[in-house]
Design a protein around this motif. Structure first.
Motif, PDB file in Angstrom:
ATOM      1  N   THR A 182       0.835  -1.210   0.000  1.00  0.00           N
ATOM      2  CA  THR A 182       0.000   0.000   0.000  1.00  0.00           C
ATOM      3  C   THR A 182       0.867   1.256   0.000  1.00  0.00           C
ATOM      4  O   THR A 182       0.633   2.205  -0.761  1.00  0.00           O
ATOM      5  N   LYS A 183       1.896   1.276   0.860  1.00  0.00           N
ATOM      6  CA  LYS A 183       2.793   2.428   0.929  1.00  0.00           C
ATOM      7  C   LYS A 183       3.552   2.627  -0.380  1.00  0.00           C
ATOM      8  O   LYS A 183       3.691   3.755  -0.864  1.00  0.00           O
ATOM      9  N   SER A 184       4.066   1.547  -0.945  1.00  0.00           N
ATOM     10  CA  SER A 184       4.904   1.679  -2.137  1.00  0.00           C
ATOM     11  C   SER A 184       4.092   2.130  -3.350  1.00  0.00           C
ATOM     12  O   SER A 184       4.608   2.850  -4.210  1.00  0.00           O
ATOM     13  N   ARG A 185       2.819   1.717  -3.451  1.00  0.00           N
ATOM     14  CA  ARG A 185       1.991   2.165  -4.574  1.00  0.00           C
ATOM     15  C   ARG A 185       1.821   3.684  -4.560  1.00  0.00           C
ATOM     16  O   ARG A 185       1.860   4.345  -5.602  1.00  0.00           O
ATOM     17  N   LYS A 186       1.642   4.253  -3.375  1.00  0.00           N
ATOM     18  CA  LYS A 186       1.518   5.710  -3.279  1.00  0.00           C
ATOM     19  C   LYS A 186       2.810   6.404  -3.696  1.00  0.00           C
ATOM     20  O   LYS A 186       2.796   7.413  -4.413  1.00  0.00           O
ATOM     21  N   ALA A 187       3.936   5.880  -3.257  1.00  0.00           N
ATOM     22  CA  ALA A 187       5.227   6.475  -3.601  1.00  0.00           C
ATOM     23  C   ALA A 187       5.508   6.384  -5.099  1.00  0.00           C
ATOM     24  O   ALA A 187       6.070   7.306  -5.703  1.00  0.00           O
ATOM     25  N   GLU A 188       5.112   5.268  -5.736  1.00  0.00           N
ATOM     26  CA  GLU A 188       5.389   5.061  -7.152  1.00  0.00           C
ATOM     27  C   GLU A 188       4.657   6.062  -8.037  1.00  0.00           C
ATOM     28  O   GLU A 188       5.175   6.486  -9.075  1.00  0.00           O
ATOM     29  N   THR A 189       3.456   6.452  -7.660  1.00  0.00           N
ATOM     30  CA  THR A 189       2.690   7.390  -8.491  1.00  0.00           C
ATOM     31  C   THR A 189       3.356   8.758  -8.548  1.00  0.00           C
ATOM     32  O   THR A 189       3.133   9.519  -9.504  1.00  0.00           O
ATOM     33  N   ARG A 190       4.169   9.108  -7.573  1.00  0.00           N
ATOM     34  CA  ARG A 190       4.851  10.418  -7.550  1.00  0.00           C
ATOM     35  C   ARG A 190       6.231  10.378  -8.190  1.00  0.00           C
ATOM     36  O   ARG A 190       6.789  11.422  -8.517  1.00  0.00           O
ATOM     37  N   ARG A 191       6.786   9.228  -8.364  1.00  0.00           N
ATOM     38  CA  ARG A 191       8.211   9.103  -8.678  1.00  0.00           C
ATOM     39  C   ARG A 191       8.565   9.451 -10.121  1.00  0.00           C
ATOM     40  O   ARG A 191       9.583  10.100 -10.383  1.00  0.00           O
ATOM     41  N   VAL A 192       7.750   9.048 -11.101  1.00  0.00           N
ATOM     42  CA  VAL A 192       8.126   9.230 -12.505  1.00  0.00           C
ATOM     43  C   VAL A 192       6.890   9.539 -13.350  1.00  0.00           C
ATOM     44  O   VAL A 192       5.799   9.040 -13.082  1.00  0.00           O
ATOM     45  N   ARG A 193       7.085  10.426 -14.359  1.00  0.00           N
ATOM     46  CA  ARG A 193       6.020  10.770 -15.301  1.00  0.00           C
ATOM     47  C   ARG A 193       6.360  10.187 -16.673  1.00  0.00           C
ATOM     48  O   ARG A 193       7.526  10.086 -17.046  1.00  0.00           O
ATOM     49  N   PHE A 194       5.303   9.844 -17.427  1.00  0.00           N
ATOM     50  CA  PHE A 194       5.482   9.253 -18.762  1.00  0.00           C
ATOM     51  C   PHE A 194       5.000  10.227 -19.827  1.00  0.00           C
ATOM     52  O   PHE A 194       4.016  10.946 -19.638  1.00  0.00           O
ATOM     53  N   GLU A 209      -1.560   0.425 -27.353  1.00  0.00           N
ATOM     54  CA  GLU A 209      -2.955   0.193 -26.980  1.00  0.00           C
ATOM     55  C   GLU A 209      -3.193   0.430 -25.490  1.00  0.00           C
ATOM     56  O   GLU A 209      -4.221   0.969 -25.086  1.00  0.00           O
ATOM     57  N   LEU A 210      -2.237  -0.018 -24.688  1.00  0.00           N
ATOM     58  CA  LEU A 210      -2.407   0.076 -23.240  1.00  0.00           C
ATOM     59  C   LEU A 210      -1.844   1.368 -22.658  1.00  0.00           C
ATOM     60  O   LEU A 210      -1.873   1.550 -21.435  1.00  0.00           O
ATOM     61  N   TRP A 211      -1.369   2.268 -23.523  1.00  0.00           N
ATOM     62  CA  TRP A 211      -0.755   3.509 -23.040  1.00  0.00           C
ATOM     63  C   TRP A 211      -1.697   4.326 -22.134  1.00  0.00           C
ATOM     64  O   TRP A 211      -1.248   4.823 -21.083  1.00  0.00           O
ATOM     65  N   PRO A 212      -2.978   4.482 -22.487  1.00  0.00           N
ATOM     66  CA  PRO A 212      -3.856   5.249 -21.582  1.00  0.00           C
ATOM     67  C   PRO A 212      -3.910   4.661 -20.175  1.00  0.00           C
ATOM     68  O   PRO A 212      -3.873   5.407 -19.184  1.00  0.00           O
ATOM     69  N   ASP A 213      -3.996   3.326 -20.073  1.00  0.00           N
ATOM     70  CA  ASP A 213      -4.024   2.695 -18.750  1.00  0.00           C
ATOM     71  C   ASP A 213      -2.694   2.857 -18.031  1.00  0.00           C
ATOM     72  O   ASP A 213      -2.643   3.083 -16.817  1.00  0.00           O
ATOM     73  N   LEU A 214      -1.624   2.759 -18.779  1.00  0.00           N
ATOM     74  CA  LEU A 214      -0.290   2.845 -18.184  1.00  0.00           C
ATOM     75  C   LEU A 214       0.001   4.257 -17.683  1.00  0.00           C
ATOM     76  O   LEU A 214       0.516   4.446 -16.576  1.00  0.00           O
ATOM     77  N   SER A 215      -0.325   5.253 -18.491  1.00  0.00           N
ATOM     78  CA  SER A 215       0.042   6.636 -18.155  1.00  0.00           C
ATOM     79  C   SER A 215      -0.861   7.247 -17.090  1.00  0.00           C
ATOM     80  O   SER A 215      -0.465   8.201 -16.414  1.00  0.00           O
ATOM     81  N   CYS A 216      -2.082   6.714 -16.913  1.00  0.00           N
ATOM     82  CA  CYS A 216      -2.987   7.306 -15.918  1.00  0.00           C
ATOM     83  C   CYS A 216      -2.629   6.893 -14.495  1.00  0.00           C
ATOM     84  O   CYS A 216      -3.016   7.552 -13.530  1.00  0.00           O
TER      85      CYS A 216
END
Length: 793
Positions: A463-475, A647-654
């Motif tokens: 749970t903690k790592s998922r929150k940290a991952e969303t802030r770490r890198v942009r695509f 194809e999966l870019w929208p799911d990946l980038s969101c």
């Protein structure tokens, strides 16, 4: 009368010939103690163990029985010249047929090239022999000459003559065998349904056979097999001390990521061990998966008295960094690190008797090797390649970056082997990846799925790592395909660097899909920013791919790692141009990344190298495609995967869909779209279940192209040609793997004495640049650009 088994090697002409009796005695002493050790891990009944052991003992005694033929003995004694006159395998196979011991016959046949055959071929072959010569032969007896058994190349008269000679002389062979070695076990036994069991038994037979011949050639006694002193408890204490030291020396031990890293390691030390021998680790990047997973597996090894620990990596460059960490973490003060943690990069298996000394053996307590080596050994029918396989029994196997280890069409049959190893041979398998492909629960990918695997990464940390991952890198996707100059211009542009120049560590990672494209971009970029700088530590552009031999990749990787900490590059941009070999399992951190369009799993793995430790506000990773001109080339094997990424870019980038789900979706899509791959997946498992060993061995390719070893060091080539002993590690460190099509196009020369094994020389015709482009330097200098997928594995 004394019968002979081997003649003196070329460098010891005065050595007395190797007696047949001594050879069989050596093999019995070593082979039975080895096989008994394997059986101690086997999950079979006591009766079954006895049958397997007796059959194996018969194989040890009868595998060379045909050498007792008088015409062969005349060659051994020097009365006649040339090769042995009678195939020495046929006699032992004939005895196996009279016993109705199918397994024995297959072991005797398999211990020399061409190795384990296939029931499909043998069924047709024996039927034709019966029909043509009115012979009474069992369906899978393997009688006849060992080569030329398919319907297109079979010389039926030659096979009939081989059988006739054996039938005429079999009583003489029996008498001589009994005089030399006494009675052998007599029992009937079918070929096991488990192909893994057959391969493991052949591995033991070949190891004993090659070992006896090697000891004779070196004029040293052969000892019985003794298990390694594993010292698992001491190694667990050592790794705990090592990790404590890392925490104490950290510049920011109280950071959120360091806190999570420590909590994960402590969890692996204290959590109750899972009863299942199949487990997973879904920890994201930068949380110390290697040391934490190793701590957990060391505890499993202590509990179950395991034989060794394997670490499997998808790319050869990962091995070097993993080995460095493990030698610091688990090697004890009174040990030699190079004998405790051993690296095995690529193919170095030899069929030539005098070259066998160079083969990697997987005998250390901790073995770090590639997925290619590990899984293609499991699939093999070749005796030289199989020799090391028995070391897998009773081992813990840590499959690091498991998402990248196997293509989807190989998952089905590989899962079959993995289940056999865990269920029948007491192996423990741990799948690890921050972007896990959960193939084991998908009945489209494997034929016998299971519900799920217990994860050593705890829920609270997930749970903690998922929150940290969303802030770490942009695509960001660059929509327009880039030429060579477009890509270099974009890499150097203000648009790329505006948000990062005010920070430390302004580094950039650029990954291309082929070795050739990586070399072209590295050279073009270097021409613009390096001003012909030659000193590695002062170059702004570094290059890392398998165009460099392992020893030189290691030097390059050390320089890259040096730049990760406080150094002279902290306040100025530098660039690493590489292939996919850096996208997984390597502890590297960059501010910006460019990744040529690839698979979903590869893209997510590259994101783990961008702002890896979360010290910047964010990092940027760009997806781009190339225009195939000016030396840049597309990898044909990646086009479908790149389409799925789009194809999966929208799911990946969101950022709303978790990585494991995305990766599993992508692999399923890839297999469903490519009918050829789906059919191959089914056929491989079918061939394995029907014991078509030769077909499985030929068709199971992680890298779907034939490769060979190419030596880049002149002194090493001279030693090999002169027969001067060198270690297999030396060969490995001074070579690259090249596709055979490229070897033929470049007209590389086979090294004398290595023809049977396909070992080639690079330096006869081309330059090699150890500090930048490796073998690509010689190719680019002569403008011999490859026209397809890059040439180097």
């Amino acid at each position: 009368m004394h019968y002979l088994a081997h003649t003196p090697p070329r460098d010891k002409p005065d050595l007395k010939p190797h007696l047949y009796k001594a050879h069989i005695s050596d093999m019995l002493d070593y082979g039975l103690s080895l096989f008994d050790y394997l059986l101690s891990f086997a999950s079979v009944t006591g009766k079954e163990k006895t049958m397997l052991r007796q059959t194996f003992k018969a194989a040890l005694m009868l595998h060379d029985m045909g050498k007792l033929d008088e015409s062969n003995q005349r060659v051994f004694r020097g009365d006649d010249k040339g090769r042995l006159k009678v195939d020495h395998l046929e006699a032992g196979i004939a005895i196996a047929e009279t016993m109705k011991n199918e397994l024995l016959g297959w072991l005797v046949r398999g211990h020399h090239a061409p190795g384990l055959p296939s029931k499909r071929t043998e069924k047709y072959f024996i039927r034709q022999l019966r029909k043509k010569f009115n012979l009474s032969l069992s369906q899978y007896c393997l009688r006849g000459a060992r080569h030329g058994r398919d319907k297109l190349s079979a010389d039926w008269e030659k096979h009939y003559q081989a059988i006739s000679i054996t039938n005429q002389r079999i009583e003489t062979y029996r008498q001589r065998q009994y005089e030399s070695c006494g009675n052998w076990p007599e029992l009937d036994y079918k070929l096991p349904k488990s192909g893994v069991t057959t391969r493991l038994m052949l591995s033991c037979l070949v190891d004993a056979d090659h070992g006896s011949a090697a000891c004779y050639s070196q004029d040293i006694p052969m000892t019985t097999f003794t298990p390694l002193p594993t010292r698992w408890g001491e190694r667990l204490q050592a790794i705990e001390s090592y990790v404590s030291g890392l925490v104490a020396s950290s510049s920011d031990p109280e950071s959120e990521r360091n806190q999570m890293r420590s909590a994960f390691f402590r969890h692996c030390l204290e959590v109750e061990l899972c009863e299942s021998r199949l487990t997973a680790c879904s920890a994201p990047v930068g949380l110390g998966k290697t040391t934490s997973a190793m701590a957990y597996l060391l505890r499993c090894a202590m509990r179950d008295n395991l034989s060794r620990i394997f670490v499997i990596a998808p790319f050869s460059n990962i091995i070097d960094q993993t080995v460095t960490v493990l030698r610091k973490a688990v090697v004890l003060a009174d040990e030699d690190p190079e004998t405790v943690v051993v690296a095995h990069h690529h193919k170095a298996d030899f069929t030539n008797k005098e070259m066998r000394q160079y083969a990697a053996s997987w005998q250390a307590p901790v073995v770090v090797t590639t997925a290619v080596q590990f899984f293609e050994t499991l699939a093999s029918s070749n005796p030289s390649k199989l020799r090391k396989l028995h070391n897998v029994v009773g081992a813990a196997v840590f499959i690091d970056e498991s998402h990248a280890c196997l293509p989807p069409e190989l998952l089905n049959v590989s899962w079959n082997w993995m289940k056999q190893l865990t269920e029948n041979w007491n192996c423990h398998l741990l799948f690890s990846s921050g972007s896990m492909v959960q193939f084991w629960r998908d009945d489209y990918l494997v034929s016998k799925p299971i519900d799920g695997l217990w994860d050593i990464y705890p829920d609270i940390l997930q749970t903690k790592s998922r929150k940290a991952e969303t802030r770490r890198v942009r695509f960001e996707k660059i929509e327009t395909p880039l030429t060579r100059n477009d890509l270099v211009e974009r890499i150097l542009s203000d648009v790329t660097w505006n948000d990062f120049l005010c920070h430390d560590k302004t580094s950039c990672l650029i990954i291309l899909n082929t070795v050739q494209s990586a070399a072209i971009i590295a050279q073009t970029l270097s021409n613009q920013v390096d001003n012909q700088e030659q000193e590695l530590t002062r170059k702004a552009v570094l290059h890392l791919s398998t165009a460099l031999a392992p020893k030189d990749r290691n030097i390059m990787l050390k320089e890259i790692i040096r730049r990760q900490t406080g150094n002279d590059w902290d306040h100025k941009p530098w660039y690493l141009v590489a292939t996919s070999c850096v996208e997984a399992g390597v502890d590297l951190d960059f501010a910006v990344g460019f990744r040529e369009s690839c698979s979903v799993t590869s893209f997510l793995q590259v994101s783990g190298r961008i702002n890896r430790h979360g010290k910047r506000a964010y990092g940027m990773l760009y997806d781009f495609s190339i225009v195939a001109e000016d030396g840049l080339n597309r990898h044909p094997g990646i086009e479908e995967s790149a389409d799925i990424l789009r194809e999966l870019w929208p799911d990946l980038s969101c950022g709303q869909v978790d990585n494991n789900t995305l990766c599993s979706m992508a692999i399923r899509k890839e297999l469903s779209r490519l009918e050829k791959k789906k059919n191959k997946s089914k056929q491989l498992l079918k061939d394995e279940e029907k014991q078509n060993f030769h077909e499985v061995s030929n068709n199971y390719r992680i890298i779907d192209s034939e490769t060979a070893t190419v030596i880049i060091d002149r002194n090493l080539i001279e030693k090999l040609e002169m027969g001067i002993p060198v270690s297999w590690q030396t060969i490995q460190e001074n070579s690259v793997q090249l596709w055979m099509t490229k070897i033929n196009n470049l007209q590389l020369r086979e090294i004398r004495g290595c023809k049977q094994d396909g070992i080639y020389s690079w330096i006869d015709s081309y330059d090699y640049d150890p500090r930048f482009l490796g073998i690509m330097s010689g190719i680019l200098q002569q403008k011999l650009f490859f026209q397809d997928a890059g040439g180097v594995i």
